[in-house]
Each structure stands twice: as C-alpha cells, then as structure tokens.
Design a protein around this motif. Structure first.
Motif, PDB file in Angstrom:
ATOM      1  N   VAL A  75       0.967  -1.211  -0.161  1.00 37.85           N
ATOM      2  CA  VAL A  75       0.105  -0.005  -0.141  1.00 37.85           C
ATOM      3  C   VAL A  75       0.844   1.371  -0.239  1.00 37.85           C
ATOM      4  CG1 VAL A  75      -1.913  -1.126   1.111  1.00 37.85           C
ATOM      5  CG2 VAL A  75      -0.119   0.012   2.584  1.00 37.85           C
ATOM      6  N   PRO A  78      -0.266   5.883  -2.953  1.00 41.22           N
ATOM      7  CA  PRO A  78      -1.657   6.505  -2.285  1.00 41.22           C
ATOM      8  C   PRO A  78      -3.003   6.064  -2.767  1.00 41.22           C
ATOM      9  CG  PRO A  78      -0.022   8.127  -3.057  1.00 41.22           C
ATOM     10  CD  PRO A  78       0.459   7.147  -3.529  1.00 41.22           C
ATOM     11  N   GLU A  79      -2.852   5.711  -4.004  1.00 41.79           N
ATOM     12  CA  GLU A  79      -4.110   5.066  -4.768  1.00 41.79           C
ATOM     13  C   GLU A  79      -4.278   3.916  -3.914  1.00 41.79           C
ATOM     14  OE1 GLU A  79      -0.994   4.760  -8.120  1.00 41.79           O
ATOM     15  OE2 GLU A  79      -1.604   6.229  -6.317  1.00 41.79           O
ATOM     16  N   LYS A  81      -3.560   2.769  -1.020  1.00 34.51           N
ATOM     17  CA  LYS A  81      -3.989   2.950   0.459  1.00 34.51           C
ATOM     18  C   LYS A  81      -5.598   3.253   0.376  1.00 34.51           C
ATOM     19  CE  LYS A  81      -0.177   4.498   2.896  1.00 34.51           C
ATOM     20  NZ  LYS A  81       0.811   5.898   3.600  1.00 34.51           N
ATOM     21  N   GLU A  82      -5.847   4.097  -0.685  1.00 36.66           N
ATOM     22  CA  GLU A  82      -7.453   4.628  -0.868  1.00 36.66           C
ATOM     23  C   GLU A  82      -8.119   3.301  -1.116  1.00 36.66           C
ATOM     24  OE1 GLU A  82      -8.725   7.687   0.161  1.00 36.66           O
ATOM     25  OE2 GLU A  82      -6.495   7.919   0.844  1.00 36.66           O
ATOM     26  N   ILE A  83      -7.577   2.437  -1.743  1.00 35.05           N
ATOM     27  CA  ILE A  83      -8.412   1.323  -2.080  1.00 35.05           C
ATOM     28  C   ILE A  83      -8.862   0.521  -0.952  1.00 35.05           C
ATOM     29  CG2 ILE A  83      -8.319  -1.019  -3.296  1.00 35.05           C
ATOM     30  CD1 ILE A  83      -6.818   0.403  -5.722  1.00 35.05           C
ATOM     31  N   LYS A  85      -8.683   1.546   2.098  1.00 29.95           N
ATOM     32  CA  LYS A  85      -9.445   2.452   3.030  1.00 29.95           C
ATOM     33  C   LYS A  85     -10.940   2.338   2.703  1.00 29.95           C
ATOM     34  CE  LYS A  85      -9.247   6.824   5.393  1.00 29.95           C
ATOM     35  NZ  LYS A  85      -8.638   8.161   5.590  1.00 29.95           N
ATOM     36  N   ALA A  86     -11.166   2.477   1.163  1.00 30.67           N
ATOM     37  CA  ALA A  86     -12.582   2.295   1.052  1.00 30.67           C
ATOM     38  C   ALA A  86     -13.330   0.946   1.378  1.00 30.67           C
ATOM     39  CB  ALA A  86     -12.541   2.480  -0.465  1.00 30.67           C
ATOM     40  N   GLY A  89     -13.794   0.995   5.135  1.00 32.51           N
ATOM     41  CA  GLY A  89     -14.878   1.904   5.258  1.00 32.51           C
ATOM     42  C   GLY A  89     -16.275   1.299   5.433  1.00 32.51           C
ATOM     43  N   ASP A 101      -1.454   1.881   6.468  1.00 31.61           N
ATOM     44  CA  ASP A 101      -0.102   2.147   6.597  1.00 31.61           C
ATOM     45  C   ASP A 101       0.757   0.910   5.862  1.00 31.61           C
ATOM     46  OD1 ASP A 101       2.436   3.216   6.813  1.00 31.61           O
ATOM     47  OD2 ASP A 101       1.770   4.307   8.614  1.00 31.61           O
TER      48      ASP A 101
END
Length: 324
Positions: A75, A78-79, A81-83, A85-86, A89, A101
């Motif tokens: 990760v 940045p993209e 990590k966002e995957i 996190k989504a 979420g 992280d």
C-alpha cells in the motif's frame, strides 16, 4: 479504548481487537490482502470474513472501535491506500478512525514499541523499513515478486528451482534440492516443474514454500543450498546497510534492527551471515527479534495514532492470546 490492529500480507491477514493494556477481545485470521499478489475482489472477501469473525466474537468491542490501524503489504502508493481504506470503510463502525499504512510499521513496533529503528521483513515477500529519531521514514525493496523481492521466501524458493534446472542442464553442480522438490510435487521428471509453475494461478504462493527445502538441504551439507543461503543473507544485510546510511547518516548510538518473517525461523543460518556483513561495515546495529507478533505492533501503532499510551502490561497481556 478499543483498537483493531490488522497485519496484512501476501499469504495471510490477521486482525485483533485489543486495548492499550494489551487485553484482547477478538482474534481472526484470513487469507492474502496484498494488492501486488491478489485481486481486489478476493481481497474484499477476505476483509469481509475478517470483520465478520471479529464482530461475531465480541459485538460490543467491535461496535465501539475507536481506531483501526491496518498495516498492509503493497500500500505504498496513495491510490493503493485509498482502495483498502474504502473497503474497510464499508465494513467498520462509522465512528472508527481508519488508518492505512505499510505493514513494516506493524513489524517495527513489534520489536521497538514505537522507538526509532529498522525492521527487516523476510516472509513470502520482503521489505526493509525504518523510522529515525526525526520521524523520517524510508523503505528499501518490497516492490513485488515480479520486480524485486530480495531476501524473501519466494526468492529463495525461486533460486532453488533455478539451481535444479542448472543442475539438470549440467550448467551447475548437482544438488539434493532436486530430489526434495520433485518429491514435494509428486513428480519424477524435473522438467514437469515448468508446467506446474507456469500454470499456477498464484505462482508466488506455490514457490515461496519451497524455501524450506533449501534450509533442510543445508542441514544435510548440500553445498548448493549453502550458497543460496549465503547469497540471501548477504542481500538482506546489504538492504539493511543501505537503509541505515539513508536514515541514520550522523548516528552514533546503537540502532535496533527487528527481524521478522518466516525466513528467520532459521535464524541460526541467516543471522551469522547478516551480523558478519554488518560488523565488517562497522555499523552500530543490533539484531533483535520481535517481542510480540506484528499484529500486536499494529495495535501499538493504533494506540499511538489515537494519542494513547501503552500500559506496562501490554506486552505480557497481548502475548497471552496472540503469541505464535
């Protein structure tokens, strides 16, 4: 304060709900969640299974989660990590703070509990990661098995296959690895390995476990296997050396290097090679083993991110439940 620590890698992913004193309320383990080796659909299913198991074990602790710290391999972008996190979420309680992280943070904290240092991870994949006194972070390696996974079980397994075919072609010496790995796949002709490897959906997962035969061959005095171990140890030491030079250029104190991962179950083979290399370079580094599992390090990181402080009993309490 309830914290969910997640340690995700290329083979397995573990999660625990605990508090700052190390009391554990739920533990679960699922499969791979590294985007460099698994597709997003399977990753999402693994996380769904993980969160469902944790919630079923302790609904109150899950519902009242304060922080989720997920240290996941692969990760760094940045993209990526966002995957993750989504995905989390959609599964987490709405009030929980989600932090994504690198899994190197988990491993580092498992040995230093937040102090500056370096962690060398040598599992299915590999990475050298560190944090200095100023909070600066750097990593070396860990770019995925198709590009660079030096010091990993996968690399050692692949080198074993390479040695087998060099021996078969009479480009290299004979090795007991041939018999061991042929027996592993229940075949009689080494050339059958080609179709087995290239038809595998996830070749890294097929190849990484072969590393155990290299250490077994060393125990039987196999010279080819010994050289594979020496080469792997030197590459690991070189990564540590280069990261140290970048993160601690003016350092005069001893810096801890936490050794994490399945490859170090045979520390008797690897540590002497690494120590010799580092000593010859006159580096003030101390090799240490983790005090807790990396997933416990994820909890420690989550507590720190939430502004909390680990209790004096954290290590003992968390080890009672999650010790390997």
């Amino acid at each position: 304060m309830y914290v969910l620590g997640i340690d995700g890698g290329g083979t397995k992913t573990k999660g625990i709900i605990a508090d700052e004193c190390g009391n554990v309320y739920a533990v679960a383990q699922v499969g791979a969640t590294n985007q460099n080796g698994a597709d997003l659909e399977s990753i999402e299913k693994e996380f769904e299974s993980l969160f469902s198991s944790l919630e079923n074990q302790n609904k109150d602790a899950f519902t009242n989660l304060h922080t989720i710290f997920a240290g996941i391999a692969g990760v760094d972008r940045p993209e990526a990590k966002e995957i993750i996190k989504a995905i989390l979420g959609k599964l987490a309680p709405s009030q929980a703070t989600i932090i994504i992280d690198n899994d190197g943070v988990n491993a580092l904290y498992s040995g230093t509990f937040g102090a500056p240092g370096i962690v060398q991870i040598c599992g299915t994949g590999s990475i050298t990661f560190g944090v200095n006194d100023q909070g600066e972070r750097k990593r070396i390696g860990g770019w995925g098995y198709l590009i660079d996974d030096e010091g990993s079980s996968y690399e050692l397994g692949r080198e074993a296959l390479h040695a087998i075919f060099k021996a078969y072609d009479k480009r290299g010496p004979k090795t007991g690895l041939t018999e061991k790995i042929v027996q592993h796949f229940q075949i009689t002709d080494p050339t059958d390995l080609v179709s087995i490897v290239y038809s595998a959906k996830h070749p890294r997962d097929l190849i990484a476990p072969l590393s155990k035969y290299v250490t077994e061959a060393v125990d039987k005095g196999d010279e080819v296997a010994k050289e594979l171990i020496r080469g792997s140890g030197r590459r690991i030491a070189s990564s540590i050396h280069h990261l140290y030079d970048q993160l601690f250029p003016f350092n005069e104190r001893e810096v801890q290097v936490v050794l994490v991962g399945g490859l170090f179950t045979r520390s008797d083979l690897f540590i002497p090679i690494i120590e010799t290399y580092l000593q010859e370079a006159f580096l003030p580094l101390k090799l240490v083993t983790p005090h807790i599992e990396p997933v416990g390090g994820a909890v420690a990181a989550g507590v720190a991110q939430a502004g909390g402080k680990l209790g004096v009993s954290f290590k003992n309490n968390i080890n009672e439940i999650i010790v390997q």
